[in-house]
Design an enzyme around this catalytic site. Sequence first.
Site, PDB file in Angstrom:
ATOM      1  N   LYS A 111       0.884  -1.289  -0.068  1.00 52.63           N
ATOM      2  CA  LYS A 111       0.019   0.208  -0.015  1.00 52.63           C
ATOM      3  C   LYS A 111       0.952   1.204   0.174  1.00 52.63           C
ATOM      4  O   LYS A 111       0.670   2.304  -0.664  1.00 52.63           O
ATOM      5  CB  LYS A 111      -0.964  -0.023   1.228  1.00 52.63           C
ATOM      6  CG  LYS A 111      -1.879  -0.914   1.467  1.00 52.63           C
ATOM      7  CD  LYS A 111      -3.203  -0.745   0.446  1.00 52.63           C
ATOM      8  CE  LYS A 111      -4.073  -1.931   0.402  1.00 52.63           C
ATOM      9  NZ  LYS A 111      -5.021  -1.891  -0.747  1.00 52.63           N
ATOM     10  N   LYS A 194      -4.025 -14.309 -13.026  1.00 54.57           N
ATOM     11  CA  LYS A 194      -5.451 -14.770 -12.570  1.00 54.57           C
ATOM     12  C   LYS A 194      -6.346 -13.656 -12.936  1.00 54.57           C
ATOM     13  O   LYS A 194      -6.121 -12.498 -13.382  1.00 54.57           O
ATOM     14  CB  LYS A 194      -5.276 -14.464 -11.054  1.00 54.57           C
ATOM     15  CG  LYS A 194      -5.533 -15.632 -10.301  1.00 54.57           C
ATOM     16  CD  LYS A 194      -5.147 -15.630  -8.985  1.00 54.57           C
ATOM     17  CE  LYS A 194      -5.889 -14.855  -7.953  1.00 54.57           C
ATOM     18  NZ  LYS A 194      -5.694 -14.901  -6.777  1.00 54.57           N
ATOM     19  N   LYS A 197     -10.278  -8.466  -9.882  1.00 55.75           N
ATOM     20  CA  LYS A 197     -11.557  -7.315  -9.890  1.00 55.75           C
ATOM     21  C   LYS A 197     -10.993  -6.127 -10.534  1.00 55.75           C
ATOM     22  O   LYS A 197     -11.904  -5.421 -10.891  1.00 55.75           O
ATOM     23  CB  LYS A 197     -11.698  -7.008  -8.396  1.00 55.75           C
ATOM     24  CG  LYS A 197     -12.629  -8.036  -7.671  1.00 55.75           C
ATOM     25  CD  LYS A 197     -12.889  -7.861  -6.251  1.00 55.75           C
ATOM     26  CE  LYS A 197     -13.970  -8.820  -5.660  1.00 55.75           C
ATOM     27  NZ  LYS A 197     -14.104  -8.819  -4.175  1.00 55.75           N
TER      28      LYS A 197
END
Length: 329
Positions: A111, A194, A197
Amino acid sequence: MDTVVSGIRSTGNLHLGNYFGAVRNFLKMQRENNCFFFIADYHSLTTHPKPDDLHGNIKQVLAEYLACGIDPEIATVFIQSDVPEVTELYLLLNMNAYVGELERTTSFKEKIRKHPDNINAGLLTYPVLMAADIIIHRAHKVPVGKDQEQHLEMTRRFARRFNMIYEVNYFPEPDAYNFGQELIKIPGLDGTGKMGKSEGNGIFLADTPSEIRKKVMRAVTDTGPTEPGQEPSEPVKNLFTIMNVVSDPSTVKYFTDKHASCEIRYGDLKKQLAEDIVKVTEPVRVRINEILGDNKYLAKVVKEGGEKARESASGTIRDVREILGYRSF
Ligand code: TRP
């Protein structure tokens, strides 16, 4: 029965990868365990969602999980922020969580790297809140993907530390729920990696048939096999992987043979794949919309789920306060 806890982030819609990877295992799990499934909406605050969006995001994710077959009559389905006890345990656990260990967490370091403009204390203590979610129900098992393994390890450490400091054997150390072979990884449509989202490579359960057809037809392939029996390239292999979970085995065999004999037409493969995906997702999409239109049902689900979760959580808080030395006057 074992107690299972799983939190679902209220960001982004469910995609095929979530469906075949996690959700289908949840459906099995709920019948064999005492399950708590919740929408982790406190966790979503770390990225500062707009107040106008927050409720809609929660509602959408909730409707999608219910549409997939998570059954509130069997599992305890609730919204994290309906259970304020979890914030109390979070506060108490924070006193024995060290800044150094939190700063070393992989997800926190990620982050910092990606969003240096928003390194808030909620991000730093994210694993403590997650630990509180889990141990407040004294869970034994937590179904987690690879990206959450370290957080679960920290949960175990916080539970162990609590027991050590207060010389009790109160919190069980939760294990990762292992699906073994059944954990299927669904690749994206962009050739590598993969389905995600936010990667823009996904098919969502809420997508309409025409959106699905468009996405599949645009999927990355290659210029076609040139030698008989040639191994498919990664992007093509990915389409076969998806086909393996949505299509009939005879369909997979048909296209596998066509590839092996160099006669394959990727357009045909994609058309078939799109139709087979639609066959799986369309009933779910219809159900999502039905549920979204039935506010009374949703209100009942979260009210009853919240009450059950609070009952479990408040028992733990009572015990923990006692263990810490709080006494009534
Ligand atoms: N951190 C999890 C994720 O990002 C969500 C989550 C919050 C969770 N609390 C949890 C998962 C408790 C399992 C158990 O996906």
